[in-house]
Design an enzyme around this catalytic site. Structure first.
Site, PDB file in Angstrom:
ATOM      1  N   HIS A   1       0.850  -1.195   0.000  1.00 27.19           N
ATOM      2  CA  HIS A   1       0.000   0.000   0.000  1.00 27.19           C
ATOM      3  C   HIS A   1       0.880   1.238   0.000  1.00 27.19           C
ATOM      4  O   HIS A   1       1.950   1.248   0.614  1.00 27.19           O
ATOM      5  CB  HIS A   1      -0.904   0.017   1.243  1.00 27.19           C
ATOM      6  CG  HIS A   1      -2.084   0.913   1.094  1.00 27.19           C
ATOM      7  ND1 HIS A   1      -2.012   2.264   1.340  1.00 27.19           N
ATOM      8  CD2 HIS A   1      -3.349   0.665   0.699  1.00 27.19           C
ATOM      9  CE1 HIS A   1      -3.199   2.813   1.105  1.00 27.19           C
ATOM     10  NE2 HIS A   1      -4.026   1.857   0.715  1.00 27.19           N
TER      11      HIS A   1
ATOM     12  N   ASP B   1      -7.900  -5.262  -0.362  1.00 25.79           N
ATOM     13  CA  ASP B   1      -8.345  -6.136  -1.446  1.00 25.79           C
ATOM     14  C   ASP B   1      -8.058  -7.606  -1.212  1.00 25.79           C
ATOM     15  O   ASP B   1      -8.648  -8.467  -1.880  1.00 25.79           O
ATOM     16  CB  ASP B   1      -7.692  -5.690  -2.768  1.00 25.79           C
ATOM     17  CG  ASP B   1      -8.229  -4.335  -3.204  1.00 25.79           C
ATOM     18  OD1 ASP B   1      -7.439  -3.383  -3.305  1.00 25.79           O
ATOM     19  OD2 ASP B   1      -9.449  -4.233  -3.381  1.00 25.79           O
TER      20      ASP B   1
END
Ligand code: SDX
Length: 382
Positions: free
Chosen positions: A265, A319
């Site tokens: 991320h 996700d």
């Protein structure tokens, strides 16, 4: 205190640039904290609903019961789509990619909204409700269309998650599945200046319209480095196929410097708090629906990644476990990213309205690296 540099600085990917400020989401990437207007994401996932979360994001406070009832009524009154849109859905190729369909249909919706270019806060608020309320109807009924099934009209007696699943499946969802989707919608609703939100802000900063901004955002979310990662995680799990293959597939990809979807991320270098919640949620849902193998493979992938790259802050993001969650809810894989979009519309329109309240055209500088003083030579002499 952020000290401003003396002049323009090159910041590829804008990783170290604060483009503006917002009251909607607080993200602490080092501590793994996410709050929507100060309320931590875990509390919202446990106790709130998507509609209440939308109110929180749009009004920067939790609603009183009467205020929430008012927003819910506004949303449900807008579930249905203009008559020509049903014909448009019928015209869409059955093998079209759902994110392409969503981008196209949301854009088409603008042609039936008389307020499309009314930039007043009141009109934008009404358009925000329309975009949020109609997107589930578009996604579910495209899926009905591509499967040769009759359209299912929205049911204004249901909340957004239950309404979507009823349209999609042609029958009422169980309370468990409706709540599971409701929680996913809460978790995906907003996340600071992620790529798709920032793309929407660039569009709205030109004083273009909200439908154009959301169309920009949908196109941006689709990418596998962003919202498309949840589908890519499912494709990875399909490729792996069995627990016995997890180690070889993951190690092979890492050796080839390929990125493992659902990990890493730009901001979180600690565990994404949404992944924390989704991991537990996915396990329970997978157990209840006979998909425990997906969860166990995911958990094994996480174990291998933790040992290989965990120390570098490359950890599961929102996700990774949402893939198992959506699959266990019974969603087709190519509807995973449209689910993300269905939720993130709340954040996109909220940030656009926030931007318009104190707008400045978003237009960064570009470092020129080409030549100078090049003589123009007529084409016949080249
Ligand atoms: C979302 O921004 C948001 O808030 C987004 C989001 C939201 O709510 O809106 O949180 C939703 O988009 C989550 C992210 C979904 N994407 C993926 O899961 C795709 C896989 N992840 C990577 O592509 C990557 O982690 C990004 C794109 C998410 C972030 O990448 P950055 O910040 O640009 O960092 P990078 O790609 O430069 O990686 C830094 C290093 C590299 O190694 P080196 O070249 O320095 O040796 O970390 C490595 C990368 O190779 N790395 C990974 C990895 N992610 C980063 N290695 C293996 N697998 C990965 N997933």
């Amino acid at each position: 205190m952020t000290t401003m540099p003396s002049g323009p600085v090159l910041d590829k990917g804008l990783a170290n640039t604060i483009a503006s400020d917002s009251r909607m989401s607080f993200i602490d990437g080092q501590q793994g904290i996410l709050e929507y207007v100060g309320v931590d994401i875990d509390s919202l996932a446990r106790h709130s609903t998507f509609e209440e979360t939308v109110f929180l994001l749009w009004n920067c406070r939790l609603p009183k019961k009467s205020e929430l009832d008012g927003l819910v009524a506004q949303i449900r009154a807008e579930y249905d789509i203009p008559a020509p849109m049903w014909d448009l859905i019928r015209a869409v190729p059955k093998d079209a990619v759902p994110m392409h369909v969503l981008r196209t249909l949301v854009s088409a919706l603008s042609m039936f909204d008389p307020e499309v270019d009314d930039a007043s806060p009141e009109a934008n608020q009404r358009k925000a409700v329309r975009l949020l309320a109609k997107t589930p109807t578009l996604i579910a009924n495209f899926d009905r269309h591509r499967k040769g099934k009759p359209f299912v009209k929205p049911d204004a007696s249901l909340d957004m998650a239950a309404n979507f699943l009823k349209m999609l499946n042609g029958e009422p969802a169980t309370a468990t599945m409706a709540r599971a989707l409701d929680v996913c919608l809460i978790l995906h609703a907003d996340h600071g200046f992620n790529a798709s939100t920032f793309a929407a802000l660039v569009t709205i900063s030109t004083l273009s319209d909200l439908y154009s901004a959301i169309t920009t955002a949908i196109g941006t979310l689709k990418g596998p480095l962003h919202g498309g990662a949840n589908e890519a995680v499912m494709h990875l799990l399909d490729e792996i196929g069995d627990m016995s293959n997890v180690e070889s597939v993951i190690r092979g990809r890492l050796e080839r410097k390929e990125k493992i979807m659902g990990f890493g991320h730009r901001v979180y270098k600690a565990y994404d708090p949404r992944a924390t919640y989704l991991k537990t949620f996915a396990k329970k849902l997978a157990e209840d629906t006979g998909n425990l193998k997906l969860y166990e493979m995911s958990s094994k992938i996480e174990e291998i990644m933790a040992a290989a790259v965990g120390a570098r802050g490359i950890l599961p993001n929102v996700d990774f476990y949402s893939a198992t969650t959506y699959y266990s809810i019974g969603l087709q894989v190519d509807l995973f990213t449209p689910m993300f979009a269905m939720s993130r519309i709340a954040g996109w329109v909220g940030h656009c309205i926030e931007q318009l309240a104190d707008n400045k055209l978003i237009r960064p500088r570009c470092e020129y690296t080409g030549p100078h003083g090049v003589k123009y030579v007529p084409i016949d002499d080249r």
